[in-house]
Design an enzyme around this catalytic site. Structure first.
Site, PDB file in Angstrom:
ATOM      1  N   CYS A  43       0.881  -1.168   0.000  1.00 11.09           N
ATOM      2  CA  CYS A  43       0.000   0.000   0.000  1.00 11.09           C
ATOM      3  C   CYS A  43       0.919   1.220   0.000  1.00 11.09           C
ATOM      4  O   CYS A  43       1.681   1.428   0.949  1.00 11.09           O
ATOM      5  CB  CYS A  43      -0.870  -0.058   1.256  1.00 11.09           C
ATOM      6  SG  CYS A  43      -1.948   1.363   1.439  1.00 11.09           S
ATOM      7  N   CYS A  83      -4.699   2.881   8.454  1.00 13.77           N
ATOM      8  CA  CYS A  83      -3.704   3.555   7.639  1.00 13.77           C
ATOM      9  C   CYS A  83      -3.718   5.056   7.930  1.00 13.77           C
ATOM     10  O   CYS A  83      -4.767   5.666   8.026  1.00 13.77           O
ATOM     11  CB  CYS A  83      -4.020   3.301   6.170  1.00 13.77           C
ATOM     12  SG  CYS A  83      -2.849   4.057   5.079  1.00 13.77           S
TER      13      CYS A  83
END
Ligand code: SAH
Length: 358
Positions: free
Chosen positions: A122, A348
């Site tokens: 990611c 995140c």
């Protein structure tokens, strides 16, 4: 006696202009070959440089022992463009989060997510994010700057090197809005594909939608997957969650997604955060099915990851399944994405926020 001027980096200051180069990471084999030949080196040095940067994770040109000592001394100060590991944290499920320090001191986040078959990274596309979506930890921290191409590619090399395993998939779902940094993101995608060998179809660019930019991405004729953060089934609801939606009517966004499908032949993924009581009721599912039905698309439901700044709630598993069922009844292709790595460092964007505050 007049003071002698001592340049900071003698090699760059005194050598030919071709040495005063931007970082080498992100450059293709052809570009690297051009760079070495401009300095009177044989062509094959370009291939060696490419290998040392992308396969052997060289951090400095002085590490490249196949180059002559004299040339290495000359080019020692030309940056490859690797960032520094600032912090690394492993979750019990094997997900590894990295905070990377850029040359100007800014910190960004990257995540390595392993499964038996895949290693997904990611990646961040900006330092911070200007979109200020209400449910997003990164958005709460404001925006600093776009990432350069090499700073995006570096994240992937960091994870690949650390895991000792080839990265198979990339998701542009870290910090930032990739389509506000299209030029560098597209260059990075090409480099990840050609220089690191990651299939374009295994790369997902996730965007909240910037007017005109989805069309622009389509016109690059890449085979990447486009994921659009819809998060609402109508304009009014979307505006309450995503400030930029006010300037981008829902129907215009969907229209651009149609164009993406027509130009690229790839289906679009719609991401939809599930916020209990807010956008997860049966009538939202009906409305969503009407909006995205009828063309090649897929809905990816993301149960909300709680962040401390706002008090949205994550729906129960039963509520999530009920929403899935409503969509399936209407023949919408749907999946649920459970975020990994939540056990330790939360969602995140939050790791960076925690570390910057501590
Ligand atoms: N700017 C891009 C990438 C952002 S992060 C975009 O908007 O798509 C990738 C995904 O995570 C987006 O769909 C984003 O909306 C989602 N996301 C952000 N905060 C979240 C949270 N707290 N819980 C669940 N998903 C979240």
């Amino acid at each position: 006696m007049p003071a002698r001027l001592v340049p900071d980096s003698p090699a760059i200051a005194s050598a030919s202009p071709s040495l005063a180069s931007s970082p080498l990471l992100g450059k293709s084999l052809d570009e690297l070959t051009e760079w070495v030949t401009a300095q009177g080196q044989p062509k094959y040095r370009g291939k060696q440089l490419h290998q040392w940067i992308y396969e052997r994770y060289a951090r400095s040109l002085s590490d490249i022992t196949v180059f002559s000592k004299a040339w290495r001394a000359e080019i020692a100060d030309v940056p490859i463009g690797r960032s520094q590991l600032h912090f690394r944290s492993v979750s019990p499920d094997g997900t590894v989060k990295y905070l990377l320090k850029l040359t100007d001191g800014h910190i960004i986040e990257a995540v390595g997510i392993p499964t038996a078959k895949r290693l997904t990274v990611c990646v961040s596309s900006q330092v911070g994010c200007p979109m200020a979506c209400d449910f997003c930890a990164t958005g709460k921290g404001g925006f600093l700057r776009n990432l350069e191409t090499h700073e995006i590619v570096d994240q992937v090399l960091t994870v690949q090197d650390d895991f000792g395993r080839r990265v198979s998939n990339i998701v542009f779902m870290g910090m930032g809005e990739p389509l506000l940094n299209s030029k560098n993101v597209v260059k990075a995608v090409r480099s990840l594909n050609q220089d690191i060998g990651i299939g374009q179809r295994s790369i997902t660019v996730s965007t909240v939608g910037i007017p005109g930019q989805i069309r622009r991405l389509a016109e690059e004729h890449l085979q990447v997957t486009l994921a659009v953060s819809l998060h609402a089934s109508n304009q009014a609801l979307r505006e309450t969650l995503i400030p930029s939606a006010r300037k981008y009517p829902f129907t215009d966004l969907i229209e651009e997604c149609y164009e993406y499908v027509n130009i690229t032949g790839r289906r679009v993924t719609f991401e939809y955060i599930l916020l209990a009581g807010l956008n997860d009721l049966p009538h939202h599912a009906t409305e969503l099915a009407e909006m995205v039905g009828g063309f090649q698309s897929h809905v990816n439901l993301i149960p909300y990851n709680p962040i401390s700044e706002v008090d949205y709630q994550r729906p129960s598993d039963a509520q999530i399944q009920a929403f899935v069922h409503e969509l399936e009844k209407r023949h919408v292709a749907v999946s649920v994405r459970y975020s990994r790595g939540l056990e330790k460092d939360a969602a995140c964007g939050q790791l960076r926020a925690q570390k910057l505050a501590s």
